[in-house]
Write a protein that holds these residues in place. Structure first.
Motif, mmCIF file in Angstrom:
data_model
loop_
_atom_site.group_PDB
_atom_site.id
_atom_site.type_symbol
_atom_site.label_atom_id
_atom_site.label_comp_id
_atom_site.label_asym_id
_atom_site.label_seq_id
_atom_site.Cartn_x
_atom_site.Cartn_y
_atom_site.Cartn_z
ATOM 1 N N THR A 171 47.599 28.839 57.931
ATOM 2 C CA THR A 171 47.126 29.422 58.544
ATOM 3 C C THR A 171 46.706 28.527 60.664
ATOM 4 O OG1 THR A 171 45.244 29.582 57.050
ATOM 5 C CG2 THR A 171 44.145 29.103 59.423
ATOM 6 N N PRO A 172 46.687 30.030 61.318
ATOM 7 C CA PRO A 172 47.319 29.568 62.704
ATOM 8 C C PRO A 172 46.194 28.214 63.256
ATOM 9 C CG PRO A 172 46.618 31.619 62.571
ATOM 10 C CD PRO A 172 46.961 31.358 61.320
ATOM 11 N N THR A 173 46.880 27.357 64.212
ATOM 12 C CA THR A 173 45.665 26.877 64.406
ATOM 13 C C THR A 173 44.718 26.871 66.245
ATOM 14 O OG1 THR A 173 47.154 26.396 66.106
ATOM 15 C CG2 THR A 173 47.009 24.562 63.632
ATOM 16 N N SER A 174 43.551 27.570 66.245
ATOM 17 C CA SER A 174 43.065 28.074 67.305
ATOM 18 C C SER A 174 43.324 28.118 68.654
ATOM 19 C CB SER A 174 41.595 26.988 67.823
ATOM 20 O OG SER A 174 41.367 27.682 67.872
ATOM 21 N N GLU A 175 44.260 26.568 68.577
ATOM 22 C CA GLU A 175 46.128 26.125 69.973
ATOM 23 C C GLU A 175 46.578 27.173 70.362
ATOM 24 O OE1 GLU A 175 44.500 24.179 67.890
ATOM 25 O OE2 GLU A 175 43.699 22.542 69.335
ATOM 26 N N HIS A 176 47.112 27.948 68.247
ATOM 27 C CA HIS A 176 48.667 28.780 68.690
ATOM 28 C C HIS A 176 47.746 30.130 69.106
ATOM 29 C CE1 HIS A 176 51.622 30.575 67.151
ATOM 30 N NE2 HIS A 176 51.569 31.293 66.668
ATOM 31 N N LEU A 177 46.469 30.038 68.503
ATOM 32 C CA LEU A 177 46.175 31.730 68.858
ATOM 33 C C LEU A 177 45.797 31.954 70.160
ATOM 34 C CD1 LEU A 177 43.543 31.904 66.159
ATOM 35 C CD2 LEU A 177 45.697 33.288 66.221
ATOM 36 N N TRP A 178 44.891 31.405 70.415
ATOM 37 C CA TRP A 178 44.620 31.267 72.464
ATOM 38 C C TRP A 178 46.474 31.612 72.974
ATOM 39 C CZ3 TRP A 178 41.221 32.638 74.548
ATOM 40 C CH2 TRP A 178 39.653 32.538 73.516
ATOM 41 N N ALA A 179 47.183 31.134 72.312
ATOM 42 C CA ALA A 179 48.526 31.435 73.194
ATOM 43 C C ALA A 179 49.093 32.514 72.912
ATOM 44 C CB ALA A 179 49.849 29.960 72.479
ATOM 45 N N LEU A 180 48.975 33.032 71.656
ATOM 46 C CA LEU A 180 49.107 34.006 71.417
ATOM 47 C C LEU A 180 48.145 35.416 72.513
ATOM 48 C CD1 LEU A 180 49.297 34.259 67.366
ATOM 49 C CD2 LEU A 180 51.498 34.706 69.004
ATOM 50 N N ALA A 181 46.486 34.697 72.817
ATOM 51 C CA ALA A 181 45.973 35.714 73.240
ATOM 52 C C ALA A 181 46.194 35.446 74.859
ATOM 53 C CB ALA A 181 44.987 35.316 73.320
ATOM 54 N N HIS A 182 46.859 34.206 75.431
ATOM 55 C CA HIS A 182 47.945 34.442 76.842
ATOM 56 C C HIS A 182 48.877 35.503 77.156
ATOM 57 C CE1 HIS A 182 45.256 29.932 76.750
ATOM 58 N NE2 HIS A 182 44.512 31.623 76.860
ATOM 59 N N THR A 183 49.404 34.979 76.282
ATOM 60 C CA THR A 183 50.584 36.195 75.904
ATOM 61 C C THR A 183 50.411 37.603 75.918
ATOM 62 O OG1 THR A 183 52.414 34.339 74.953
ATOM 63 C CG2 THR A 183 52.921 36.777 74.942
ATOM 64 N N GLU A 184 49.580 37.845 75.450
ATOM 65 C CA GLU A 184 48.743 39.272 75.604
ATOM 66 C C GLU A 184 48.046 39.742 77.050
ATOM 67 O OE1 GLU A 184 50.207 41.650 73.278
ATOM 68 O OE2 GLU A 184 50.854 39.544 71.948
ATOM 69 N N ARG A 185 47.348 38.829 77.363
ATOM 70 C CA ARG A 185 46.847 38.460 78.703
ATOM 71 C C ARG A 185 47.832 39.371 79.902
ATOM 72 N NH1 ARG A 185 42.492 33.932 78.243
ATOM 73 N NH2 ARG A 185 40.485 35.144 76.841
ATOM 74 N N ALA A 186 49.093 38.771 79.962
ATOM 75 C CA ALA A 186 49.555 38.652 80.932
ATOM 76 C C ALA A 186 50.615 39.125 80.481
ATOM 77 C CB ALA A 186 50.741 36.842 80.545
ATOM 78 N N ALA A 187 51.072 40.128 79.484
ATOM 79 C CA ALA A 187 51.849 41.302 79.098
ATOM 80 C C ALA A 187 51.362 42.714 79.886
ATOM 81 C CB ALA A 187 51.709 41.418 77.526
ATOM 82 N N LEU A 188 49.376 42.451 79.589
ATOM 83 C CA LEU A 188 48.962 43.221 80.493
ATOM 84 C C LEU A 188 48.636 43.186 81.239
ATOM 85 C CD1 LEU A 188 47.376 45.903 79.694
ATOM 86 C CD2 LEU A 188 44.660 44.331 79.279
ATOM 87 N N ALA A 189 48.792 42.023 82.336
ATOM 88 C CA ALA A 189 48.955 42.408 83.502
ATOM 89 C C ALA A 189 49.988 42.555 84.601
ATOM 90 C CB ALA A 189 48.713 41.351 84.300
ATOM 91 N N LYS A 190 51.103 42.082 83.548
ATOM 92 C CA LYS A 190 52.485 43.133 83.532
ATOM 93 C C LYS A 190 52.137 44.856 83.963
ATOM 94 C CE LYS A 190 57.020 42.743 83.219
ATOM 95 N NZ LYS A 190 57.822 41.792 82.558
ATOM 96 N N ASP A 191 51.929 45.111 82.489
ATOM 97 C CA ASP A 191 51.602 46.592 82.632
ATOM 98 C C ASP A 191 51.145 47.394 83.651
ATOM 99 O OD1 ASP A 191 53.438 46.722 80.584
ATOM 100 O OD2 ASP A 191 52.509 47.029 79.130
ATOM 101 N N LEU A 192 49.997 47.033 84.285
ATOM 102 C CA LEU A 192 49.066 47.187 84.789
ATOM 103 C C LEU A 192 49.658 47.212 86.529
ATOM 104 C CD1 LEU A 192 45.504 46.596 83.409
ATOM 105 C CD2 LEU A 192 47.326 48.492 83.044
#
Length: 211
Positions: A3-24
């Motif tokens: 089971t992934p930790t909350s810290e790891h899940l937040w890291a994944l969320a941060h990666t996806e936010r950064a990728a979206l900002a770059k796309d836009l």
């Protein structure tokens, strides 16, 4: 699977936010006003909603939903307006400022990763932007969505169906099978009709009837 930790899940969320900002970063004025897959909202409105979602702790969320008399649509619209800039460029800058945020109304970190994943595709799919979130992030979200209703009615949509990804490890449920990419399964459970065309199997008519 561990089971992934909350810290790891937040890291994944941060990666996806950064990728979206770059796309836009290079959108035209017309693209910012393009309708998304999220109801009546356009691209800029969905992005402002994501900024709002990354800016509310438990008390702020409760105060907002109470002020909206427990009407989620009213709550969402008010917070969207609060975090939308005077221009799309300002809206994007406000989103960039919360890329690394771990603020959320509850400890359901997988749900907030799911919010980023789904809303990013709500924007990308209509604009024809090609990026797909990582299989790791998608699998976490798919597992969460299949097991319950939270911000979307995903558990109800998935009930009584056997869901199987053909590009990753996600597998859940029993009953008539629905297969496809992890992304299409996630978006289907989130109620996004355009992604149903990327799925197959005897359970697809049942899934389609629920959306």
């Amino acid at each position: 699977m561990t089971t992934p930790t909350s810290e790891h899940l937040w890291a994944l969320a941060h990666t996806e936010r950064a990728a979206l900002a770059k796309d836009l970063s290079g959108l035209s004025p017309e693209q910012w006003q393009h309708r998304s897959l999220c109801g009546q909202w356009d691209v800029e409105q969905v992005l402002a909603h994501l900024t709002a979602a990354a800016s509310l702790n438990q008390w702020q969320w409760f105060r907002s939903i109470l002020g909206a008399r427990f009407r989620p649509d009213v709550h969402n619209q008010r917070r969207l307006a609060e975090h939308r800039g005077r221009t799309p460029a300002e809206t994007l800058e406000r989103f960039r400022a919360v890329i690394g945020s771990t603020t959320a109304p509850s400890s359901h970190t997988a749900a907030y990763l799911g919010e980023v994943v789904v809303h990013a595709q709500d924007i990308r799919q209509p604009l024809g932007l090609p990026r797909t979130p990582s299989i790791e992030a998608l699998t976490v979200v798919a597992d969460f969505f299949a097991g319950r209703n939270f911000t979307v009615e995903s558990g109800t949509i998935a009930a009584g169906l056997q869901l199987r990804a053909d590009d990753g490890s996600f597998a859940a449920g029993s009953g008539p099978m629905v297969t496809g990419s992890t992304l299409a399964l996630v978006m289907g459970m989130a109620g996004r009709k355009p992604y149903l065309d990327e799925l197959a199997g005897p359970g697809l008519p049942i899934l389609r009837s629920r959306i």
